[in-house]
Every structure is written in structure tokens, then in C-alpha cells.
Write a protein that holds these residues in place. Structure first.
Motif, PDB file in Angstrom:
ATOM      1  N   ALA A 141     -30.123   3.751   2.816  1.00 20.41           N
ATOM      2  CA  ALA A 141     -28.669   3.576   2.796  1.00 20.41           C
ATOM      3  C   ALA A 141     -27.951   4.892   2.513  1.00 20.41           C
ATOM      4  O   ALA A 141     -26.941   5.213   3.158  1.00 20.41           O
ATOM      5  N   THR A 170     -22.529   2.023   6.729  1.00 21.87           N
ATOM      6  CA  THR A 170     -23.556   1.520   5.818  1.00 21.87           C
ATOM      7  C   THR A 170     -23.501   0.003   5.709  1.00 21.87           C
ATOM      8  O   THR A 170     -24.543  -0.673   5.674  1.00 21.87           O
ATOM      9  N   HIS A 174     -26.616  -2.296   6.580  1.00 21.76           N
ATOM     10  CA  HIS A 174     -27.319  -2.878   5.434  1.00 21.76           C
ATOM     11  C   HIS A 174     -26.684  -4.147   4.900  1.00 21.76           C
ATOM     12  O   HIS A 174     -27.259  -4.775   4.008  1.00 21.76           O
TER      13      HIS A 174
END
Length: 301
Positions: A141, A170, A174
């Protein structure tokens, strides 16, 4: 009789609340055990998160940023600290019970973590067990965030805009832990029904995010096909469409299934062939994003 005519409740809420707290603690303990007492969770999540990061920013930029983060102690610490200081999203990805509202409340009333009180060790053990998964997630990340930030700066964005762009990238790769980003099935609310529903959605956040990316890829493919049908696409456009679709199919479906198959084959004595194992884990992967269906596919596989 005064209490009776005053419509006093016939059910003692204290017992119900106590039972619900017990069920909640048992659920949290079970989920925590499935995470930190099961190394396969770490082995599955970390490479899958890496793959989603590569798909988001591209292999070259991601690997370059990864080298900056892991290439040296001083340089790596600087990069890690810069991302952590610049982005609330990055700071909040590694959860800390003591910094959450429940943890702060417990500390305020004197029930926070204390080595003199074994009853408070539970949250410390839960957090300790979650660190390997959190670290594996951060290992991809943070490089993704940095790569997206530097790409935005190279394209002329100012610092604040680059941080916003990196946060969005991000989150796309994620997922998010924010309440407003969670589906309704993961926000059942308080009470007995809410606690029962939470037993059906443990570890669901990442699977739900993967499912959303798969659906978004299908929608994008449909839009691209409709656009090509409406016009007269040349060979370059068709090649680009096929490349983009194949790229998403690989990182969103094939790669996570390969990771699942590899981890399971290493941790069990299964004698299934590669094709059979891949097919079973593909079924599990595709069903993992739908509550109810994932329970059936997990049972079948």
C-alpha cells in the motif's frame, strides 16, 4: 403494582446485553485466531495485495517505489514517514485499538490496557496478531501510495492534490476501512440481529472489495464494447481493449486464484491435480464476494 402500571419492561435488558457482549467477544476471538494463528491468511493476502497494486499503477512505477521503501534503512524510513505524515488514509490503515473510540473510552474509565489486569490483555493479543497482515498490506500500500503521489507531482499537481490522488489510488487497489465505504451488509447496526449478521461477514471487507473490482471490470468492458460497436475501431483500439481486459482478468481473478491454490497446496496434503485445484479455488474466489454464496462455495471447495 406502581411499577407494573408504569409499564416497566418484563425483559431484563442487562442479561440480553451481557449475552450479546459475550457473543461479540467470542466472535472477535474467533476471527483473530483465524488471522494470526493461521499463516496462510498472511500468505494469501500479501501477494494478492501486491498484484492489485501493480494493476493500479503499473509494474515499473510500483517496483521503483518498492525499492525506495525497502532498499535501505534510512531511505525506507524517510519514505515510510513521508507517506504516514502526509496521508490520514495511510495512518488509518494500521488499526490501533487504543486510538479507536472504544479504546479511548476504556482508557478514560480506567479499563484500558494494563499489565496488572489480565482482562485487558485480550485487545493487546488481538492487535499483536493482526500486525503481520497489516504489515503485509502496508508493504504494497505504501509503495503504491508513493508511486501514485510522485506520478501526480510529475504531471504538475500540487502537494495536496497529489495526496488526494494517491489516497484514491490506494483505496481503489486495497479497499477502505471507512464506514461510508462499507456495504450495508457490513453495517448491520447494534442489537441481536446485527451481531448475528456479523457472524456471516467476518474477513469480508477484502473479499467485497475484490468483488467490486470484478464487477467494475465487467461494466468497463461492456462500455468499451458498446463504444467500439458504435464506431469503427482500428486494430490498435481493439488490441488495447484486449490488453486492458486481459490485464484486469489476470490480476482480479486468475492471480488471486493461483495464490490460493499455491498456499493451500503447501499447507495441506491435497493430492488434487493443478487443473482440479485451480477450478475449485476459482469457484471459491468468484463466490467469495457474495454473502451466503461464499459459504456454499467454501463448503464445496
Amino acid at each position: 403494582w406502581l411499577k407494573d402500571i408504569a409499564n416497566v419492561k418484563n425483559v431484563e435488558d442487562g442479561y440480553a446485553n451481557g449475552a450479546m457482549r459475550l457473543a461479540q467477544a467470542f466472535r472477535q476471538n474467533t476471527v483473530s485466531s483465524l488471522i494470526w494463528l493461521n499463516p496462510s491468511t498472511i500468505l494469501k493476502h500479501t501477494p494478492t495485495a501486491f498484484g492489485l497494486s501493480v494493476e493500479e499503477i503499473g509494474a515499473a512505477r510500483f517496483l521503483s517505489s518498492l525499492r525506495d521503501v525497502t532498499g535501505g534503512l534510512v531511505r525506507g524510513n524517510e519514505q515510510w514517514r513521508f507517506a504516514n505524515d502526509s496521508s490520514a488514509l495511510i495512518r488509518n490503515r494500521i488499526r490501533n485499538h487504543a486510538n479507536d473510540i472504544p479504546g479511548a473510552y476504556e482508557a478514560a474509565i480506567g479499563k484500558g490496557l494494563s499489565w496488572d489486569n489480565p482482562l485487558t490483555w485480550r485487545w493487546a493479543i488481538i492487535e499483536f496478531g493482526s500486525k503481520p497482515v497489516a504489515f503485509g498490506d502496508a508493504l504494497s500500500a505504501i509503495p503504491l501510495w508513493l508511486a501514485s503521489y510522485h506520478k501526480a507531482m510529475d504531471e504538475g499537481a500540487i502537494h495536496d492534490d497529489a495526496v488526494f490522488i494517491a489516497d484514491k489510488a490506494t483505496t481503489r487497489a486495497h479497499g477502505s476501512r471507512l464506514t461510508m465505504d462499507r456495504p450495508l451488509v457490513m453495517r448491520p447496526g447494534p442489537g441481536f440481529k446485527g451481531e448475528v449478521m456479523k457472524w456471516f461477514t467476518p474477513l469480508y471487507n477484502f473479499f467485497n472489495h475484490a468483488f467490486n473490482k470484478q464487477i467494475a471490470a465487467v461494466w468497463q468492458a461492456q462500455e468499451d464494447v458498446a463504444g467500439m460497436k458504435a464506431g469503427a475501431p482500428d486494430a490498435k483500439t481493439k488490441t488495447q481493449f484486449a490488453t486492458n481486459l486481459g490485464n484486469k482478468l489476470f490480476w482480479f481473478v486468475v492471480f488471486p486464484t493461483l495464490v490460493e491454490e499455491w498456499v493451500v497446496s503447501q499447507s495441506t496434503e491435497s493430492h488434487e491435480g493443478l487443473v482440479t485445484g485451480f477450478a475449485k479455488h476459482l469457484l471459491r474466489q468468484l463466490g467469495g464476494g457474495i454473502v451466503g454464496v461464499r459459504d456454499i462455495t467454501n463448503y464445496l471447495t
